[in-house]
Each structure stands twice: as C-alpha cells, then as structure tokens.
Write an enzyme that holds these catalytic residues in place. Sequence first.
Site, PDB file in Angstrom:
ATOM      1  CB  CYS A 157      -4.172   3.897  -0.830  1.00 14.34           C
ATOM      2  SG  CYS A 157      -5.743   4.421  -1.547  1.00 14.34           S
ATOM      3  CG  HIS A 288      -4.186   2.962   5.433  1.00 13.30           C
ATOM      4  ND1 HIS A 288      -3.490   3.677   4.468  1.00 13.30           N
ATOM      5  CD2 HIS A 288      -5.378   2.611   4.846  1.00 13.30           C
ATOM      6  CE1 HIS A 288      -4.215   3.745   3.364  1.00 13.30           C
ATOM      7  NE2 HIS A 288      -5.361   3.113   3.562  1.00 13.30           N
ATOM      8  CG  HIS A 322      -6.509   8.313   1.661  1.00 13.86           C
ATOM      9  ND1 HIS A 322      -5.176   8.106   1.368  1.00 13.86           N
ATOM     10  CD2 HIS A 322      -7.108   7.087   1.518  1.00 13.86           C
ATOM     11  CE1 HIS A 322      -4.989   6.844   1.058  1.00 13.86           C
ATOM     12  NE2 HIS A 322      -6.147   6.204   1.157  1.00 13.86           N
TER      13      HIS A 322
END
Length: 393
Positions: A157, A288, A322
Amino acid sequence: MSRSVAVTGMGIFSAIGKDLEENHSSLIHGKHGLSTPEILETTHQKLPIGEIKATNIDLAKNLNLDESHAFTRAALLGTIALKEAVKNAKIKDFTNIGFVNGTSVGGMDMTERFYREYENDATNRRFIQAQHPGFTTEQIASYFGINNYVTTISTACSSAANAIMMGARLIKSGRLDRVIVGGTDCLSRFTLNGFNSLMIYSEDFPKPFDAERKGLNLGEAAAYLVLESAELAENKEVLGYVSGYGNANDAFHQTASSENGEGAYLAMQKALKTARFNPHQIDYINAHGTATQNNDLSESRALIRTFKEMPALSSTKSFTGHTLAAAGGIEAVFSLLAIKHQQIYPNLNFNSVINETKLEPVTELKSAKIDHVLSNSFGFGGNCTSLIFSKNG
C-alpha cells in the site's frame, strides 16, 4: 540533492471520477464511490468496494486498443490516468523521461481468471506474464513509448508513495530532469478474499478514525504526477512541489502496525527532516486512515508523537476505498488539489473519537490556508512512507 522538484501535471482515475475535475467535484460535494460489485466477478456480492464502473472492453476502446491486446485492468486504468497527467503537463516528447510505477496487484485479475485454461487454451496465454507487477508497468510505458528509465515498485500500500519518493530523488540527484510517478491497482478476487479472510473488511462503509470503525473497503484507481526539475519547469504552471519524503520499516508484523506506530513516526520524522520543516509548518494531513482497528490507532499514536499541536487531518479512503498500491498516488493528487483550491476534504462517516487518542478529523469541506500537506501511506510488511507537498519550492 538540493534541486527543487516541481509537479507540472497530474492525472487520476478512481471510483469517484474519471479525471481531475470529476474527482475534485466528488470531494467537495461529499460524494463517495463505494457500492456493491458489478464488474468484479465475486461471490462477495454484498461487500462494498470502490469499483470503477467500466469493463475492460470499455477501457480498451477508450485507448483504441485492438482485441488482441494484453493490457491488464491495472494497465488500462494507469494508461488513462497517465494520459491526463502528460496532457496536463503539456508533454509530447517522451525521449528523455523516466517512469516509476507502483503496483501490487499488477495483472493478478487476469491470471486468476484464466490460469485453469492456460494448458488447453492458447488464446489467453498472453496473460501468463501478467502475474509479475513489472508486466503492467511495461504495458503502460510501451503505450507512450517510454524506454529511457522504466521501473516498478511493489511495496503493497505504499507503492505509489515510494514511486513518488524515488522520482523526486532521481531529479534531486541529477540523474533525470523529468519523471512520471504514481501507481495503479485494480480490484481482484484474490485481494478481496484475502482482506476478508484477515477479518479487517467492513460490510459497511469505512469509518476512518472512528471509535466504532469495523474495517476497510477496497477500491481500484490509478494516479500519476509529472515531476520536473525546477529549472525545466521554469516557464510552466507548477501545481506544487515535492518538498519532503521519508520511508521506514515498522519491523513489527507482516500485516499489522506496531502499537505505538514506530514505522509511521519514523517516516514522518524523515519527511520533515528532508523538507527541513518543523511539525507546526504542516497545515493538513492526508492520513493513511484505512478504518481498521489496528491502523487507525497506531497511526493516531504516531501522529500524536510527531505533532504537539495537531494539524487538520482526514482520510479520503472514505471516498475511494483503499486502493492499495495506487493509494499514495491518488492521495498525492488530493493533497495537491487541497493546496490548489485551499481546501480540506472531509473524513466521511465519522461520529466519535477513538478513546485512547481523541483525534478528531475534519468532517466537512473546509476552506483553509494550506502551504504544506503531509500524506501518509503505510503498507504490509511495515513499509511506511510519508510525503510532503508544498505550494512553493
């Protein structure tokens, strides 16, 4: 390593819009892109995802590709986003340009679809190589004729954020004067099943930094920045500057962050040191903020360790889901849009603070003076990256 790194173009394709204009419109109107699966073939029909409502056939037609092409979905999304970025930067010659691409899923969506057929059906064997993330990068590069410097970063990620950091370092060191950086990832059964099996997937829309958060929703997207040396960008419109970056490894767990957010803390410290900033100079944090129990508590603790006075913060994953390797790319675009429009975008679905940390994100569109934005991207394996974008070089 003292050269300034200017951003002269950017492009994006996500569940909240096919370009910069549509994404910005969704952000300012609080319009998320989460829904149930329509394109992805999955048994999990009730799990929310940030899906781009276009088939691979539709995307290929957009790029005028013939039916025999071997573009993965991530490559299709990436090529469309990159087209907008280079148009935005008014680039037509790709001779001396670099390309650093972040991807984690790569072409996994194609290999999982066809692997049972490879032995007896030669038609789709062109996708065998797609399992390797670099295959998707090479497809995008070949579409534009980029062959000077092409490389792939696959750090889960934080991939796109690391691609941006690497591009900035290439320019600062004098190795290149112009680099396209960012990332792309598509939805796949493998990632949806995987995150669901980790029991961190929410059946509801995500609630970043909320006490009652139940987990993340996955999404798909692509986003790229055109980085140029300040000298090369002298007569161009500059959208902002990459003023700081830092990467650190939490070294704690394969899929979880440490309780005190050591990796996140170190990444932010490195980014501030690279930019030669004090923490109070940061005006907005694009966190995040995945809405998992582990990440949001760990990141909150790292933020509290870093900032005596907390800047405005929000997680835009409540809009897009995400997007894994692409997350650092799309959130870099959102950070630069925040600077351009002097806006802080809301953290959707928030109701109550986490008891241990008491951080309260921005929940409504807010106008503010924004000169510097910190953007966090943390990946599995503890790979933590923080970037700082600035209005002026």
